[in-house]
Scaffold this motif. Sequence first.
Motif, mmCIF file in Angstrom:
data_model
loop_
_atom_site.group_PDB
_atom_site.id
_atom_site.type_symbol
_atom_site.label_atom_id
_atom_site.label_comp_id
_atom_site.label_asym_id
_atom_site.label_seq_id
_atom_site.Cartn_x
_atom_site.Cartn_y
_atom_site.Cartn_z
ATOM 1 N N GLU A 57 -4.541 -16.790 -0.287
ATOM 2 C CA GLU A 57 -4.499 -14.761 0.130
ATOM 3 C C GLU A 57 -3.846 -15.260 1.614
ATOM 4 O OE1 GLU A 57 -7.255 -12.816 0.150
ATOM 5 O OE2 GLU A 57 -7.550 -12.941 -3.287
ATOM 6 N N ARG A 61 -4.092 -12.808 5.021
ATOM 7 C CA ARG A 61 -4.096 -12.339 5.106
ATOM 8 C C ARG A 61 -3.657 -11.152 7.364
ATOM 9 N NH1 ARG A 61 -9.096 -10.355 2.665
ATOM 10 N NH2 ARG A 61 -9.331 -11.338 0.498
ATOM 11 N N GLY A 71 -6.462 -8.380 7.663
ATOM 12 C CA GLY A 71 -7.836 -9.068 7.421
ATOM 13 C C GLY A 71 -7.725 -8.373 5.590
ATOM 14 N N GLN A 72 -7.027 -7.874 5.399
ATOM 15 C CA GLN A 72 -6.755 -7.809 4.178
ATOM 16 C C GLN A 72 -5.577 -8.447 3.235
ATOM 17 O OE1 GLN A 72 -6.737 -3.377 4.048
ATOM 18 N NE2 GLN A 72 -8.788 -3.203 3.179
ATOM 19 N N PRO A 73 -6.088 -8.676 1.933
ATOM 20 C CA PRO A 73 -4.575 -9.562 1.836
ATOM 21 C C PRO A 73 -3.365 -8.770 2.218
ATOM 22 C CG PRO A 73 -6.192 -9.014 0.194
ATOM 23 C CD PRO A 73 -6.968 -8.617 0.853
ATOM 24 N N GLU A 74 -2.054 -9.239 1.705
ATOM 25 C CA GLU A 74 -0.989 -9.074 2.001
ATOM 26 C C GLU A 74 -0.064 -9.572 0.927
ATOM 27 O OE1 GLU A 74 0.831 -7.865 5.785
ATOM 28 O OE2 GLU A 74 -1.055 -6.453 6.485
ATOM 29 N N ARG A 99 1.006 -1.126 0.108
ATOM 30 C CA ARG A 99 0.006 0.168 0.232
ATOM 31 C C ARG A 99 0.627 1.207 0.252
ATOM 32 N NH1 ARG A 99 -2.452 -4.409 1.749
ATOM 33 N NH2 ARG A 99 -4.644 -4.620 1.595
ATOM 34 N N MET A 158 -0.936 -2.072 -4.229
ATOM 35 C CA MET A 158 -2.420 -1.881 -4.951
ATOM 36 C C MET A 158 -3.129 -1.436 -5.689
ATOM 37 S SD MET A 158 -3.269 -4.306 -2.055
ATOM 38 C CE MET A 158 -5.322 -4.537 -1.900
#
Length: 268
Positions: A249, A251, A254-257, A11, A218
């Motif tokens: 995935e 995560r 909580g969000q894909p890294e 990100r 991203m």
Amino acid sequence: MLIAVTTILTRDAWWNEAISVASRLLLLKLILGMTRDAQVLLLPGGFLRVERESDIDGVLVDVEAVLEGYYQAVLWGMDVADESKKTGKDDCGPDPHLPFYAFLRLADGSKPLWRARQLAASSQQAVYFSALPTDRVVRVGSQTIGILLCGEMLAGVYGRGRTTRWTRDMVRRADVVLDVAHADVAVGGSRNWTWAIEKCADAQPSSRPVMVAQHLAMSRLDTVKWGAMGQAPRVASQTVLRRHVGRREVRPGGQPEAIVDLYDVGCA
């Protein structure tokens, strides 16, 4: 042989995220736990990033502590942030001295490739023939794996095209080619790296198994050039894409890294 190829989703600028060694070691542990069934885990160039050359050894101790108890061969890259180390000269003239390294640790703890320096980052850089390594084809189980570091396949040699011939010879000797790339490898267009590596094997792109790990911002997921809309691309040769057997995935928040693509390229 089952090979797990990692795309790290970022990100912030990927080099800023990679310099957080503690976060990257946690991510490594999560990826290892998710890929226990794979014989080889491929991570990007600069998966870890340190401030100075003198920091490398201490971080390697931490990496090996994380790897303890896992039985995959793991190939990853580590960069040094100190920009003053990027160039240098020797008695024969200019030669890039890039502070980008690759490390391969096998399941039994042996290290056939350790602190291998990236020789060039682009077609504008030259590498002396005497600097070309002889240890970039490594046996893992019954397979031989050829290892490239990021833009080496694009590089020239000072005064001659010897790097291209070296890459071609290496690719021909290896059953599988793994590219420890850094970031933003486009799937289509002029920067299709898998095509470039395949072309080294023959006059025309071959069916050589090639897989590329990378960091990917991203924001790239919304651009067709970088893969299917909204999805991290599978950067691999056509032969390998046909052997794609799964995607996982990672995560932690909580969000894909990280996205891990699994390819079955033969028997271990």
